[in-house]
Design a protein around this motif. Structure first.
Motif, short mmCIF file in Angstrom:
data_model
loop_
_atom_site.label_atom_id
_atom_site.label_comp_id
_atom_site.label_asym_id
_atom_site.label_seq_id
_atom_site.Cartn_x
_atom_site.Cartn_y
_atom_site.Cartn_z
N LEU A 1 1.78 -14.09 9.74
CA LEU A 1 1.53 -12.85 10.48
C LEU A 1 2.54 -11.77 10.07
N LEU A 2 3.80 -12.16 9.95
CA LEU A 2 4.82 -11.20 9.52
C LEU A 2 4.56 -10.73 8.08
N MET A 3 4.18 -11.67 7.21
CA MET A 3 3.87 -11.28 5.82
C MET A 3 2.70 -10.30 5.78
N CYS A 4 1.68 -10.55 6.60
CA CYS A 4 0.52 -9.64 6.64
C CYS A 4 0.92 -8.27 7.17
N ILE A 5 1.77 -8.26 8.19
CA ILE A 5 2.22 -6.98 8.74
C ILE A 5 3.00 -6.21 7.68
N ILE A 6 3.88 -6.91 6.96
CA ILE A 6 4.64 -6.25 5.89
C ILE A 6 3.72 -5.70 4.83
N TYR A 7 2.73 -6.50 4.44
CA TYR A 7 1.80 -6.06 3.39
C TYR A 7 0.98 -4.86 3.86
N LEU A 8 0.45 -4.94 5.08
CA LEU A 8 -0.39 -3.84 5.58
C LEU A 8 0.41 -2.56 5.77
N MET A 9 1.64 -2.68 6.25
CA MET A 9 2.47 -1.49 6.40
C MET A 9 2.81 -0.89 5.04
N THR A 10 3.07 -1.76 4.05
CA THR A 10 3.36 -1.27 2.69
C THR A 10 2.14 -0.56 2.12
N GLU A 11 0.97 -1.16 2.30
CA GLU A 11 -0.27 -0.53 1.81
C GLU A 11 -0.52 0.79 2.51
N ARG A 12 -0.27 0.84 3.79
CA ARG A 12 -0.46 2.08 4.54
C ARG A 12 0.47 3.17 4.04
N ASN A 13 1.73 2.82 3.84
CA ASN A 13 2.70 3.82 3.34
C ASN A 13 2.36 4.27 1.92
N ARG A 14 1.93 3.30 1.09
CA ARG A 14 1.55 3.67 -0.28
C ARG A 14 0.38 4.64 -0.28
N SER A 15 -0.66 4.31 0.51
CA SER A 15 -1.83 5.18 0.57
C SER A 15 -1.47 6.56 1.10
N ARG A 16 -0.62 6.60 2.13
CA ARG A 16 -0.21 7.88 2.70
C ARG A 16 0.57 8.72 1.69
N ILE B 1 -0.45 0.51 -6.96
CA ILE B 1 -1.20 -0.75 -6.90
C ILE B 1 -0.44 -1.86 -7.62
N ALA B 2 0.18 -1.51 -8.76
CA ALA B 2 0.97 -2.52 -9.48
C ALA B 2 2.14 -3.01 -8.63
N GLU B 3 2.79 -2.06 -7.95
CA GLU B 3 3.88 -2.45 -7.06
C GLU B 3 3.36 -3.32 -5.92
N GLU B 4 2.16 -3.02 -5.47
CA GLU B 4 1.57 -3.80 -4.39
C GLU B 4 1.25 -5.23 -4.85
N ARG B 5 0.74 -5.35 -6.09
CA ARG B 5 0.47 -6.68 -6.62
C ARG B 5 1.76 -7.48 -6.78
N ALA B 6 2.80 -6.83 -7.21
CA ALA B 6 4.09 -7.51 -7.33
C ALA B 6 4.59 -7.96 -5.96
N LEU B 7 4.37 -7.09 -4.96
CA LEU B 7 4.76 -7.46 -3.60
C LEU B 7 3.96 -8.65 -3.11
N GLU B 8 2.66 -8.69 -3.45
CA GLU B 8 1.84 -9.83 -3.06
C GLU B 8 2.38 -11.13 -3.64
N GLU B 9 2.76 -11.09 -4.91
CA GLU B 9 3.31 -12.28 -5.54
C GLU B 9 4.61 -12.71 -4.87
N VAL B 10 5.46 -11.72 -4.59
CA VAL B 10 6.73 -12.04 -3.93
C VAL B 10 6.48 -12.64 -2.55
N LEU B 11 5.56 -12.01 -1.80
CA LEU B 11 5.26 -12.53 -0.46
C LEU B 11 4.67 -13.93 -0.53
N PHE B 12 3.83 -14.18 -1.53
CA PHE B 12 3.23 -15.52 -1.69
C PHE B 12 4.31 -16.56 -1.98
N ILE B 13 5.20 -16.22 -2.91
CA ILE B 13 6.28 -17.15 -3.25
C ILE B 13 7.18 -17.39 -2.04
N ILE B 14 7.51 -16.28 -1.31
CA ILE B 14 8.35 -16.42 -0.11
C ILE B 14 7.65 -17.29 0.93
#
Length: 455
Positions: free
Chosen positions: A21-36, A148-161
């Motif tokens: 849940l925390l990982m999803c919140i981090i990802y969604l907030m990052t995506e929201r900030n990136r889009s904004r 988007i590339a930064e987002e994909r890198a974040l996804e990989e980091v979050l998956f590994i974490i």
């Protein structure tokens, strides 16, 4: 499934849920900030290009050439400028326009001033732009490749974490459950070692204030009761086997002796009388042993209710006189009780009656005139009963041991007995929270004083 495994799985599941849940919140907030942020860049690029076009500082052909050249290497922003009546004035890409502008879109922009939307993988906006008093509609669209590339890198980091974190959490959960349940394992190991021959062993109590400590204390308390019950049972069996051996042997011997030869009716009658006497002794002995065994139960297991002592003493007197008509039992009330509660106790009527009967029989048995005087009184919080006789008395040595089971003093030749009665009396009095004393003068008599708390 063991509790340790269940706790580990539950801990891992809850931790995984919270972690994901925390990982999803981090990802969604990052995506929201990136889009904004990217929409902010689009807005700025749209305004810049529209300003350059409308000021005629750069020709449309030059602007289109710059766009086409940059598009091969960068995620260039595509901009188009329209009038408010849907006439295109400029577009970076004439042939491959990302945004499909429509009159409806123009009307919505005129109403809302700016709108944001997506076209496939592209982010786009359309806004109302004012220049030199005139209004224009500017659209802009681009693909945020870097974001988007930064987002994909974040996804990989979050998956590994997540993988590492969940593995660590599962390991920690297993260790915690093992540590938490270690005292349970110790209790189980100790409980398995407790047998009927080793009832004195007890479970370890590491902490009296936690649940496991309370469980061990409760279990040890149960073992105390079981040990007491086993000891009582063993004592009862041992006492029965020991005490019945002599009268049964005498009974058998009497019968064998009678059958050895033919005898006269008078001799048979005498033999039957002897057998009957021995049988009665056995019955009394067994009844005494059973009564003593009952008093070994835990006090809370004995039913108690408000009971008048005078009624119990009258019942005991009636039982004694019915079995021994030659006895004389007198009951005296030394005080008049205005309130019945002064001579009423919370007790078990059967056990108290048995105790009183034993004392009265003891008085009469060792008294020359076969009599017993029972006096009832009360004082403060206790009801007091005195059982007196004018018999042979008890020596000081015997008085100290009279309440021990199967003890027979120097007066055992004066009257038959089995040493159970007074031990039973002491147990009954103790169960009811009372006390018993013996005052005796050899050759003059004995007085037993029982004090019981009244209601």
């Amino acid at each position: 499934m063991k509790i340790r495994t269940r706790l580990t799985l539950r801990y891992a599941a809850i931790s995984a849920f919270v972690f994901i849940l925390l990982m999803c919140i981090i990802y969604l907030m990052t995506e929201r900030n990136r889009s904004r942020d990217f929409y902010h860049d689009l807005n700025r690029e749209a305004v810049t290009k529209a300003h350059l076009f409308l000021q005629n500082e750069v020709t449309p052909k030059t602007m289109q050439s710059i766009y086409n050249n940059n598009r091969a290497f960068l995620d260039e922003v595509e901009v188009a400028v329209y009038t408010t009546n849907f006439k295109m004035l400029y577009s970076d890409a004439i042939k491959n326009d990302i945004v499909n502008e429509t009159p409806e879109m123009i009307a919505q922009v005129k109403k809302d001033k700016i709108i944001y939307f997506n076209v496939g993988k592209y982010q786009a906006l359309a806004k109302l732009y004012k220049y030199n008093g005139a209004e224009y509609i500017v659209t802009a669209a681009a693909y945020d490749g870097y974001g988007i590339a930064e987002e994909r890198a974040l996804e990989e980091v979050l998956f590994i974490i997540s993988v590492i974190g969940l593995s660590v959490l599962c390991g920690v959960g297993w260790l915690l459950s093992r540590s938490a349940l270690k005292p349970v394992s110790e209790i189980v190991d100790e409980a398995e070692s407790i047998t009927a021959v080793e009832l004195k062993r007890r479970l370890p109590v590491n902490n009296e204030n936690d649940e496991l400590g309370e469980l061990s204390i409760a279990f040890n308390s149960m073992l105390d009761r079981l040990e007491k019950a086993f000891e009582s049972q063993k004592m009862f069996v041992s006492n029965v086997s020991h005490e019945l051996r002599t009268p049964m042997a005498a009974l058998i011997a009497e019968m064998e002796l009678t059958l050895m030869k033919k005898r006269s009716p008078e001799e048979y009658e005498q033999a039957i009388g002897n057998v009957l006497e021995d049988s009665n002794r056995i019955v009394k002995l067994v009844q005494g042993l059973l009564d003593m065994a009952k008093t070994d139960y835990m006090p809370e297991q004995i039913n108690k209710e408000p009971t008048r002592l005078d009624e119990l003493i009258l019942d005991a007197r009636s039982i004694v006189l019915k079995a021994n008509p030659q006895y004389d039992v007198e009951i005296v009330f030394e005080q008049e009780a205005d309130d019945d509660s002064y001579i009423t106790v919370n007790g078990n009527s059967y056990l108290l009656t048995t105790a009183f009967r034993n004392i009265i029989e003891n008085n009469c048995k060792f008294s020359g005139d076969k009599s017993s005087l029972v006096r009832i009184s009360f004082w403060e919080e206790n009801a007091i009963i005195r059982f007196s006789d004018n018999g042979i008395g008890i020596s000081k040595e015997d008085a100290q041991k009279i309440f021990e089971p199967f003890y027979r003093g120097s007066n055992k030749l004066y009257a038959r007995g089995n040493g159970i009665g007074m031990a039973l009396v002491k147990k009954v009095v103790d169960i009811h929270g009372g006390t018993i004393q013996v005052n005796s003068v050899q050759g003059e008599g004995t007085t037993f004083i029982i004090s019981l708390p009244h209601i």
